[in-house]
Write a protein that holds these residues in place. Structure first.
Motif, PDB file in Angstrom:
ATOM      1  N   GLY A 183       2.661 -14.609   3.717  1.00 25.60           N
ATOM      2  CA  GLY A 183       1.282 -14.575   4.188  1.00 25.60           C
ATOM      3  C   GLY A 183       0.302 -15.053   3.126  1.00 25.60           C
ATOM      4  N   ILE A 184       0.560 -14.676   1.871  1.00 27.12           N
ATOM      5  CA  ILE A 184      -0.315 -15.109   0.779  1.00 27.12           C
ATOM      6  C   ILE A 184      -0.205 -16.615   0.563  1.00 27.12           C
ATOM      7  CG2 ILE A 184      -0.709 -14.939  -1.699  1.00 27.12           C
ATOM      8  CD1 ILE A 184      -1.744 -12.558  -0.122  1.00 27.12           C
ATOM      9  N   ILE A 185       1.001 -17.153   0.721  1.00 23.10           N
ATOM     10  CA  ILE A 185       1.184 -18.609   0.595  1.00 23.10           C
ATOM     11  C   ILE A 185       0.326 -19.330   1.637  1.00 23.10           C
ATOM     12  CG2 ILE A 185       2.834 -20.494   0.917  1.00 23.10           C
ATOM     13  CD1 ILE A 185       4.976 -18.641  -0.261  1.00 23.10           C
ATOM     14  N   ILE A 186       0.346 -18.819   2.878  1.00 25.12           N
ATOM     15  CA  ILE A 186      -0.479 -19.416   3.929  1.00 25.12           C
ATOM     16  C   ILE A 186      -1.957 -19.265   3.579  1.00 25.12           C
ATOM     17  CG2 ILE A 186      -1.135 -19.219   6.365  1.00 25.12           C
ATOM     18  CD1 ILE A 186       1.735 -18.319   6.933  1.00 25.12           C
ATOM     19  N   THR A 187      -2.325 -18.099   3.044  1.00 28.77           N
ATOM     20  CA  THR A 187      -3.720 -17.848   2.672  1.00 28.77           C
ATOM     21  C   THR A 187      -4.194 -18.826   1.600  1.00 28.77           C
ATOM     22  OG1 THR A 187      -3.454 -15.494   3.166  1.00 28.77           O
ATOM     23  CG2 THR A 187      -5.330 -16.113   1.805  1.00 28.77           C
ATOM     24  N   MET A 188      -3.342 -19.071   0.611  1.00 26.25           N
ATOM     25  CA  MET A 188      -3.734 -19.984  -0.471  1.00 26.25           C
ATOM     26  C   MET A 188      -4.000 -21.385   0.048  1.00 26.25           C
ATOM     27  SD  MET A 188      -3.898 -18.016  -2.989  1.00 26.25           S
ATOM     28  CE  MET A 188      -4.178 -19.201  -4.313  1.00 26.25           C
ATOM     29  N   GLY A 189      -3.339 -21.735   1.155  1.00 31.24           N
ATOM     30  CA  GLY A 189      -3.595 -23.050   1.751  1.00 31.24           C
ATOM     31  C   GLY A 189      -4.949 -23.126   2.426  1.00 31.24           C
ATOM     32  N   SER A 190      -5.556 -21.978   2.690  1.00 33.17           N
ATOM     33  CA  SER A 190      -6.863 -21.945   3.356  1.00 33.17           C
ATOM     34  C   SER A 190      -7.935 -21.374   2.448  1.00 33.17           C
ATOM     35  CB  SER A 190      -6.777 -21.099   4.638  1.00 33.17           C
ATOM     36  OG  SER A 190      -5.724 -21.517   5.474  1.00 33.17           O
ATOM     37  N   ILE A 191      -7.692 -21.407   1.131  1.00 30.21           N
ATOM     38  CA  ILE A 191      -8.587 -20.723   0.194  1.00 30.21           C
ATOM     39  C   ILE A 191     -10.006 -21.282   0.207  1.00 30.21           C
ATOM     40  CG2 ILE A 191      -8.147 -22.195  -1.821  1.00 30.21           C
ATOM     41  CD1 ILE A 191      -8.287 -18.350  -1.786  1.00 30.21           C
ATOM     42  N   GLY A 192     -10.145 -22.539   0.612  1.00 26.12           N
ATOM     43  CA  GLY A 192     -11.482 -23.139   0.632  1.00 26.12           C
ATOM     44  C   GLY A 192     -12.216 -22.906   1.929  1.00 26.12           C
ATOM     45  N   GLY A 193     -11.581 -22.202   2.870  1.00 22.84           N
ATOM     46  CA  GLY A 193     -12.190 -21.976   4.169  1.00 22.84           C
ATOM     47  C   GLY A 193     -13.186 -20.831   4.153  1.00 22.84           C
ATOM     48  N   ALA A 196     -14.302 -15.027   5.994  1.00 22.46           N
ATOM     49  CA  ALA A 196     -13.753 -14.175   7.048  1.00 22.46           C
ATOM     50  C   ALA A 196     -12.326 -14.588   7.390  1.00 22.46           C
ATOM     51  CB  ALA A 196     -14.634 -14.245   8.291  1.00 22.46           C
ATOM     52  N   GLU A 197     -12.094 -15.901   7.429  1.00 19.21           N
ATOM     53  CA  GLU A 197     -10.757 -16.392   7.742  1.00 19.21           C
ATOM     54  C   GLU A 197      -9.762 -16.047   6.642  1.00 19.21           C
ATOM     55  OE1 GLU A 197      -8.414 -20.637   8.467  1.00 19.21           O
ATOM     56  OE2 GLU A 197     -10.610 -20.577   8.498  1.00 19.21           O
ATOM     57  N   VAL A 198     -10.196 -16.222   5.384  1.00 14.94           N
ATOM     58  CA  VAL A 198      -9.338 -15.878   4.252  1.00 14.94           C
ATOM     59  C   VAL A 198      -9.025 -14.385   4.254  1.00 14.94           C
ATOM     60  CG1 VAL A 198      -9.183 -15.790   1.736  1.00 14.94           C
ATOM     61  CG2 VAL A 198     -10.159 -17.807   2.855  1.00 14.94           C
ATOM     62  N   GLY A 199     -10.056 -13.578   4.519  1.00 13.85           N
ATOM     63  CA  GLY A 199      -9.852 -12.125   4.562  1.00 13.85           C
ATOM     64  C   GLY A 199      -8.883 -11.713   5.643  1.00 13.85           C
ATOM     65  N   HIS A 200      -8.974 -12.369   6.791  1.00 10.48           N
ATOM     66  CA  HIS A 200      -8.053 -12.064   7.892  1.00 10.48           C
ATOM     67  C   HIS A 200      -6.609 -12.382   7.505  1.00 10.48           C
ATOM     68  CE1 HIS A 200      -6.581 -11.663  12.001  1.00 10.48           C
ATOM     69  NE2 HIS A 200      -5.943 -12.828  11.822  1.00 10.48           N
ATOM     70  N   LYS A 201      -6.403 -13.490   6.838  1.00  7.10           N
ATOM     71  CA  LYS A 201      -5.052 -13.882   6.435  1.00  7.10           C
ATOM     72  C   LYS A 201      -4.491 -12.942   5.371  1.00  7.10           C
ATOM     73  CE  LYS A 201      -5.560 -18.794   7.564  1.00  7.10           C
ATOM     74  NZ  LYS A 201      -4.558 -18.769   8.651  1.00  7.10           N
ATOM     75  N   VAL A 202      -5.343 -12.498   4.449  1.00 11.56           N
ATOM     76  CA  VAL A 202      -4.896 -11.536   3.431  1.00 11.56           C
ATOM     77  C   VAL A 202      -4.501 -10.210   4.091  1.00 11.56           C
ATOM     78  CG1 VAL A 202      -5.625 -10.151   1.445  1.00 11.56           C
ATOM     79  CG2 VAL A 202      -6.218 -12.578   1.564  1.00 11.56           C
ATOM     80  N   ALA A 203      -5.330  -9.772   5.060  1.00 16.99           N
ATOM     81  CA  ALA A 203      -5.019  -8.529   5.779  1.00 16.99           C
ATOM     82  C   ALA A 203      -3.692  -8.642   6.514  1.00 16.99           C
ATOM     83  CB  ALA A 203      -6.140  -8.200   6.756  1.00 16.99           C
ATOM     84  N   ALA A 204      -3.477  -9.793   7.138  1.00 17.78           N
ATOM     85  CA  ALA A 204      -2.215 -10.003   7.864  1.00 17.78           C
ATOM     86  C   ALA A 204      -1.031  -9.948   6.906  1.00 17.78           C
ATOM     87  CB  ALA A 204      -2.251 -11.347   8.582  1.00 17.78           C
ATOM     88  N   ALA A 205      -1.195 -10.520   5.700  1.00 13.34           N
ATOM     89  CA  ALA A 205      -0.119 -10.485   4.717  1.00 13.34           C
ATOM     90  C   ALA A 205       0.167  -9.059   4.264  1.00 13.34           C
ATOM     91  CB  ALA A 205      -0.489 -11.353   3.517  1.00 13.34           C
ATOM     92  N   LEU A 206      -0.892  -8.263   4.060  1.00 14.95           N
ATOM     93  CA  LEU A 206      -0.702  -6.874   3.613  1.00 14.95           C
ATOM     94  C   LEU A 206      -0.033  -6.014   4.678  1.00 14.95           C
ATOM     95  CD1 LEU A 206      -4.070  -6.253   1.734  1.00 14.95           C
ATOM     96  CD2 LEU A 206      -1.803  -6.611   0.739  1.00 14.95           C
ATOM     97  N   VAL A 207      -0.205  -6.387   5.937  1.00 12.60           N
ATOM     98  CA  VAL A 207       0.462  -5.644   7.021  1.00 12.60           C
ATOM     99  C   VAL A 207       1.975  -5.710   6.847  1.00 12.60           C
ATOM    100  CG1 VAL A 207       0.948  -5.651   9.504  1.00 12.60           C
ATOM    101  CG2 VAL A 207      -1.399  -5.836   8.687  1.00 12.60           C
TER     102      VAL A 207
END
Length: 286
Positions: A183-193, A196-207
Motif C-alpha cells: 500500500g505504501i508503494i502505491i502511495t509513493m506513486g501518488s505522492i504529488g497528488g 486527501a488522496e494520499v491520506g486515503h492510500k496511507v490509511a488503506a495501507a495501515l488497514v
C-alpha cells in the motif's frame, strides 16, 4: 457455540471502540488488503501442511463451532459399560466377550451405551484392548504399554492441526506488513497528488497491518487453542478407558477396576463414588 460468541464479541469490541473514537467503519473495508492477507495465509498453509493435516484442520475448526464436552453423565455411562463388560467376563468367562469385541458396532451390549457408539475411535480403542485379553497371552504390563503407545500416537497426531494453525496465525502480522508495504508503494506513486488522496492510500495501507494483527490474536490463535483443548478432553476420555481395562487385566474386581477409571476423570466431570457404585450395582449379569 462459545467460539461463535467469542468471534462476535471480538468484532463488536473492535468496531465499537473504533466507532466511539469517531472512526468510519467503511474505511476498514479495504478488500485488496483482505485478498492479500487471506490469499498469502491460505497459500502458506497449503505449502506447509500435508493434505491429511489440512483435512483435520478444517474438520477440527468446524467441530469447535458445535463442540460437546463429555459430561458427568457421559462418564457415568462409560463406567457402567466397562463394569458390565468386566462383570460379564468374570461371571461367564472372558470368551463370552469375543462377539462383542470382534464387532462392537453390532454388539447389543455396546449399543446400549450411546456415549461409546457415537465415538468410533473410543469404541475401537476399548474393543481392541479387550480383544487382547480375550485371545490371551498379553500380560497386564505389556497391555498397559500398548495402550499408552496408542494414546501417545493419537496425542501427537491430534497436536499437528493446532500447531499448523498457530504457525499461520503467528505469521499473519508479517503478512499484514507485506500488505501495508504494498500500500505504501502505491502511495509513493501518488505522492504529488491531493493530500486527501494520499491520506486515503496511507490509511488503506495501515488497514493491512491492523487486519494481520487482529486475525492473529483475535481469531486464529484462540481457535487453535480451542482445538487443543478439545483434543485434550477427548484424550482424557480414552485415559479413563485405559485405566479401567488395565486395572481389570491386573486382576482387580470389576467395581475396583471401574474405580481406577473414575479416578483419572477431571474433577469437573467426575461422578461421585456413590453414584458410580449405585449405577453399577443396578446392572445384573446373568
Amino acid at each position: 457455540m462459545f467460539v461463535i460468541i467469542g468471534f462476535v464479541v471480538v468484532i463488536i469490541s473492535v468496531l465499537g471502540g473504533f466507532i466511539l473514537e469517531g472512526g468510519h467503519v467503511l474505511v476498514l473495508l479495504q478488500w485488496a488488503e483482505f485478498v492479500i492477507i487471506g490469499g498469502v495465509a491460505a497459500g502458506a498453509l497449503l505449502i506447509s501442511t500435508p493434505k491429511p493435516i489440512l483435512s483435520k484442520i478444517v474438520n477440527n475448526a468446524l467441530g469447535t463451532m458445535k463442540a460437546k464436552l463429555y459430561t458427568q453423565e457421559d462418564y457415568l455411562e462409560l463406567l457402567r459399560l466397562m463394569y458390565e463388560l468386566f462383570q460379564t467376563a468374570r461371571v461367564k468367562g472372558l470368551l463370552t466377550l469375543e462377539p462383542h469385541v470382534e464387532k462392537p458396532e453390532e454388539s447389543e451390549l455396546f449399543n446400549r451405551y450411546d456415549v461409546i457408539t457415537q465415538n468410533h475411535h473410543a469404541m475401537n480403542y476399548l474393543a481392541d484392548s479387550l480383544k487382547l485379553l480375550v485371545v490371551g497371552g498379553v500380560p497386564a504390563l505389556e497391555l498397559e504399554l500398548m495402550m499408552d503407545a496408542d494414546l501417545e500416537t493419537q496425542a501427537e497426531e491430534e497436536g499437528k492441526p493446532p500447531a499448523s494453525l498457530n504457525k499461520i496465525g503467528d505469521s499473519l502480522p508479517g503478512m499484514g506488513i507485506v500488505a501495508a508495504v504494498l500500500g505504501i508503494i502505491i502511495t509513493m506513486g501518488s505522492i504529488g497528488g491531493p493530500a486527501a488522496e494520499v491520506g486515503h492510500k496511507v490509511a488503506a495501507a495501515l488497514v493491512g497491518t491492523f487486519l494481520g494483527i487482529l486475525m492473529c490474536y483475535g481469531f486464529l490463535g484462540p481457535l487453535a487453542t480451542q482445538i487443543e483443548y478439545q483434543s485434550w478432553y477427548t484424550e482424557r476420555f480414552l485415559h479413563c478407558i485405559k485405566a479401567g481395562v488395565v486395572a481389570y487385566a491386573k486382576g482387580m474386581a470389576p467395581i475396583v477396576a471401574v474405580e481406577f477409571a473414575r479416578r483419572v476423570i477431571f474433577n469437573d466431570f467426575r461422578p461421585s463414588f456413590a453414584d458410580v457404585e449405585e449405577a453399577c450395582r443396578a446392572i445384573k449379569v446373568k
